[in-house]
Scaffold this motif. Structure first.
Motif, PDB file in Angstrom:
ATOM      1  N   GLY A  33       0.789  -1.222   0.000  1.00  0.00           N
ATOM      2  CA  GLY A  33       0.000   0.000   0.000  1.00  0.00           C
ATOM      3  C   GLY A  33       0.822   1.274   0.000  1.00  0.00           C
ATOM      4  N   LYS A  34       2.145   1.155  -0.197  1.00  0.00           N
ATOM      5  CA  LYS A  34       2.999   2.348  -0.248  1.00  0.00           C
ATOM      6  C   LYS A  34       3.102   2.830  -1.696  1.00  0.00           C
ATOM      7  CE  LYS A  34       5.795   0.920   3.734  1.00  0.00           C
ATOM      8  NZ  LYS A  34       7.169   0.648   4.241  1.00  0.00           N
ATOM      9  N   THR A  35       1.982   3.311  -2.199  1.00  0.00           N
ATOM     10  CA  THR A  35       1.897   3.650  -3.623  1.00  0.00           C
ATOM     11  C   THR A  35       2.823   4.798  -4.012  1.00  0.00           C
ATOM     12  OG1 THR A  35      -0.026   5.052  -3.131  1.00  0.00           O
ATOM     13  CG2 THR A  35      -0.455   2.785  -3.843  1.00  0.00           C
ATOM     14  N   GLN A  36       3.104   5.706  -3.078  1.00  0.00           N
ATOM     15  CA  GLN A  36       3.967   6.836  -3.390  1.00  0.00           C
ATOM     16  C   GLN A  36       5.377   6.372  -3.714  1.00  0.00           C
ATOM     17  OE1 GLN A  36       2.839   9.927  -3.742  1.00  0.00           O
ATOM     18  NE2 GLN A  36       4.862  10.625  -4.409  1.00  0.00           N
ATOM     19  N   ALA A  37       5.818   5.293  -3.065  1.00  0.00           N
ATOM     20  CA  ALA A  37       7.178   4.786  -3.275  1.00  0.00           C
ATOM     21  C   ALA A  37       7.268   3.856  -4.481  1.00  0.00           C
ATOM     22  CB  ALA A  37       7.664   4.054  -2.034  1.00  0.00           C
ATOM     23  N   ALA A  38       6.102   3.345  -4.940  1.00  0.00           N
ATOM     24  CA  ALA A  38       6.093   2.433  -6.088  1.00  0.00           C
ATOM     25  C   ALA A  38       6.292   3.214  -7.381  1.00  0.00           C
ATOM     26  CB  ALA A  38       4.784   1.661  -6.123  1.00  0.00           C
ATOM     27  N   SER A  39       6.836   2.537  -8.397  1.00  0.00           N
ATOM     28  CA  SER A  39       7.109   3.176  -9.688  1.00  0.00           C
ATOM     29  C   SER A  39       6.230   2.583 -10.780  1.00  0.00           C
ATOM     30  CB  SER A  39       8.582   2.995 -10.064  1.00  0.00           C
ATOM     31  OG  SER A  39       9.427   3.607  -9.107  1.00  0.00           O
ATOM     32  N   ASP A  40       5.938   3.416 -11.776  1.00  0.00           N
ATOM     33  CA  ASP A  40       5.145   2.971 -12.921  1.00  0.00           C
ATOM     34  C   ASP A  40       6.008   2.268 -13.961  1.00  0.00           C
ATOM     35  OD1 ASP A  40       2.641   4.298 -12.050  1.00  0.00           O
ATOM     36  OD2 ASP A  40       3.805   6.127 -12.391  1.00  0.00           O
ATOM     37  N   GLU A  41       7.242   2.735 -14.106  1.00  0.00           N
ATOM     38  CA  GLU A  41       8.147   2.188 -15.117  1.00  0.00           C
ATOM     39  C   GLU A  41       9.550   2.060 -14.543  1.00  0.00           C
ATOM     40  OE1 GLU A  41       8.233   4.373 -18.773  1.00  0.00           O
ATOM     41  OE2 GLU A  41       6.084   4.114 -19.149  1.00  0.00           O
ATOM     42  N   ILE A  42      10.302   1.135 -15.117  1.00  0.00           N
ATOM     43  CA  ILE A  42      11.738   1.055 -14.859  1.00  0.00           C
ATOM     44  C   ILE A  42      12.446   1.131 -16.205  1.00  0.00           C
ATOM     45  CG2 ILE A  42      11.627  -1.490 -14.744  1.00  0.00           C
ATOM     46  CD1 ILE A  42      14.100  -1.277 -12.831  1.00  0.00           C
ATOM     47  N   TRP A  43      13.334   2.096 -16.340  1.00  0.00           N
ATOM     48  CA  TRP A  43      14.081   2.285 -17.578  1.00  0.00           C
ATOM     49  C   TRP A  43      15.430   1.587 -17.427  1.00  0.00           C
ATOM     50  CZ3 TRP A  43      13.545   8.089 -19.447  1.00  0.00           C
ATOM     51  CH2 TRP A  43      12.188   8.392 -19.579  1.00  0.00           C
ATOM     52  N   ILE A  44      15.691   0.621 -18.282  1.00  0.00           N
ATOM     53  CA  ILE A  44      16.980  -0.075 -18.265  1.00  0.00           C
ATOM     54  C   ILE A  44      17.789   0.425 -19.464  1.00  0.00           C
ATOM     55  CG2 ILE A  44      16.270  -2.052 -16.911  1.00  0.00           C
ATOM     56  CD1 ILE A  44      15.758  -3.630 -19.456  1.00  0.00           C
ATOM     57  N   VAL A  45      18.952   0.976 -19.157  1.00  0.00           N
ATOM     58  CA  VAL A  45      19.724   1.724 -20.143  1.00  0.00           C
ATOM     59  C   VAL A  45      21.082   1.071 -20.369  1.00  0.00           C
ATOM     60  CG1 VAL A  45      20.621   4.000 -20.764  1.00  0.00           C
ATOM     61  CG2 VAL A  45      18.627   3.817 -19.243  1.00  0.00           C
ATOM     62  N   ALA A  46      21.405   0.788 -21.618  1.00  0.00           N
ATOM     63  CA  ALA A  46      22.719   0.252 -22.009  1.00  0.00           C
ATOM     64  C   ALA A  46      22.775   0.208 -23.524  1.00  0.00           C
ATOM     65  CB  ALA A  46      22.955  -1.132 -21.406  1.00  0.00           C
ATOM     66  N   ARG A  47      23.906  -0.209 -24.063  1.00  0.00           N
ATOM     67  CA  ARG A  47      24.054  -0.278 -25.520  1.00  0.00           C
ATOM     68  C   ARG A  47      23.583  -1.592 -26.112  1.00  0.00           C
ATOM     69  NH1 ARG A  47      30.192   1.113 -26.641  1.00  0.00           N
ATOM     70  NH2 ARG A  47      30.366  -0.388 -24.935  1.00  0.00           N
ATOM     71  N   ARG A  48      23.674  -2.681 -25.340  1.00  0.00           N
ATOM     72  CA  ARG A  48      23.407  -4.016 -25.895  1.00  0.00           C
ATOM     73  C   ARG A  48      21.912  -4.347 -25.819  1.00  0.00           C
ATOM     74  NH1 ARG A  48      28.270  -7.204 -22.845  1.00  0.00           N
ATOM     75  NH2 ARG A  48      27.430  -5.999 -21.105  1.00  0.00           N
ATOM     76  N   LYS A  49      21.219  -4.082 -26.907  1.00  0.00           N
ATOM     77  CA  LYS A  49      19.759  -4.219 -26.919  1.00  0.00           C
ATOM     78  C   LYS A  49      19.315  -5.651 -26.667  1.00  0.00           C
ATOM     79  CE  LYS A  49      15.634  -3.098 -29.611  1.00  0.00           C
ATOM     80  NZ  LYS A  49      15.111  -2.527 -30.879  1.00  0.00           N
ATOM     81  N   ASP A  50      20.043  -6.621 -27.217  1.00  0.00           N
ATOM     82  CA  ASP A  50      19.640  -8.011 -27.041  1.00  0.00           C
ATOM     83  C   ASP A  50      19.635  -8.405 -25.570  1.00  0.00           C
ATOM     84  OD1 ASP A  50      22.418  -7.722 -26.988  1.00  0.00           O
ATOM     85  OD2 ASP A  50      22.788  -9.755 -27.734  1.00  0.00           O
TER      86      ASP A  50
END
Length: 277
Positions: A33-50
């Motif tokens: 129930g800690k909705t303020q701390a929860a995230s809608d998305e996680i962005w994973i960033v790097a060069r190797r798309k696979d």
């Protein structure tokens, strides 16, 4: 308001561990129930798309409440790379009306083994671009979207505490990261942003293989990346400035205050040779 987690260097090693564990942490917040701390998305960033796509599938299979996983395959090195990621933040904020970064993990980076005079100067400068310039720029572009409750984790190193022979530029880069992170912690405390410097010793990742250009396939005496990251995330939640999981790492960081800087550089140059192709 869209709330996101951002992890750079997410294609392998500790970056992938951060992505998995922060996604699970967000789901746990939601379930409690800690909705303020929860995230809608996680962005994973790097060069190797696979690798990012494979990680995305893995995270999506972790269970209910996992945030949407957004793959961002791009080179974030240097000023141009930092600006490109910063533009994504601004574009997303414009598209969504507002954007809030719950957690930013600046984990992207690499090292090089060997005596500085014998290493590739271009590669050393690329290291500075990624380990220092990019980290600085991404942090600067992210801060307008961070506020009370946000967490910033910068991956420094045990190598950040003293100069190291045969590891000169990497140690200097991580010393910069550590100094920058500590200063940020002081500046951002009043804004409610928790800042943590991860300062690991040897961890079982691809680091040695990359740093040695294949001459050393695995990190010697490397500890678990999953456990190192789990410890760091716990420290981050508590607002701790430093994350050093192993007792021997804590001893080494404390002992660094007693050892003359030149002595450490000379000793490691003479007796801690690092192979490189």
């Amino acid at each position: 308001m869209k709330k996101i987690i951002v992890v750079t260097g997410a294609s392998s090693g500790m970056g992938a561990s951060f992505a998995r564990q922060l996604a699970e942490e967000s789901a746990g917040f939601l379930q409690r129930g800690k909705t303020q701390a929860a995230s809608d998305e996680i962005w994973i960033v790097a060069r190797r798309k696979d690798r990012l796509e494979a990680l995305k599938k893995e995270i999506e299979g972790l269970g209910e409440g996992i945030p949407f996983v957004r793959v961002i395959d791009m080179d974030i090195s240097g000023r141009d790379g930092a600006r490109a990621l910063g533009k994504l933040f601004s574009d997303e904020a414009s598209a969504e009306g507002s954007l809030f970064i719950n957690v930013l993990v600046n984990n992207a980076g690499f090292g090089t083994y060997g005596e500085f005079a014998e290493t590739d100067v271009e590669r050393e400068m690329e290291m500075v671009d990624l380990d220092c310039t990019s980290l600085t720029g991404i942090t600067g572009y992210a801060l307008p979207f961070m506020g009370k409750g946000s967490r910033l984790i910068n991956t420094a190193s045990l190598a950040s505490f003293l100069p190291l022979g045969n590891f000169a530029v990497y140690g200097a880069c991580k010393a910069y990261v550590l100094s920058f992170t500590v200063a940020l912690a002081a500046e951002l405390k009043q804004k409610g942003i928790r800042v943590t410097a991860l300062c690991p010793g040897p961890v079982s990742t691809e680091f040695a293989n990359v740093a040695s250009r294949g001459a050393r396939k695995e990190v010697k005496h490397g500890l678990s990346a999953e456990k190192t990251v789990a410890h760091c995330i716990r420290k981050s939640r508590r607002g701790s400035l430093y994350a050093l999981m192993a007792f021997k790492w804590k001893i080494a960081s404390w002992a660094s205050k007693l050892v003359p800087r030149y002595t450490c550089a000379w000793f490691t140059y003479k007796f801690n040779k690092r192979p490189s192709n």
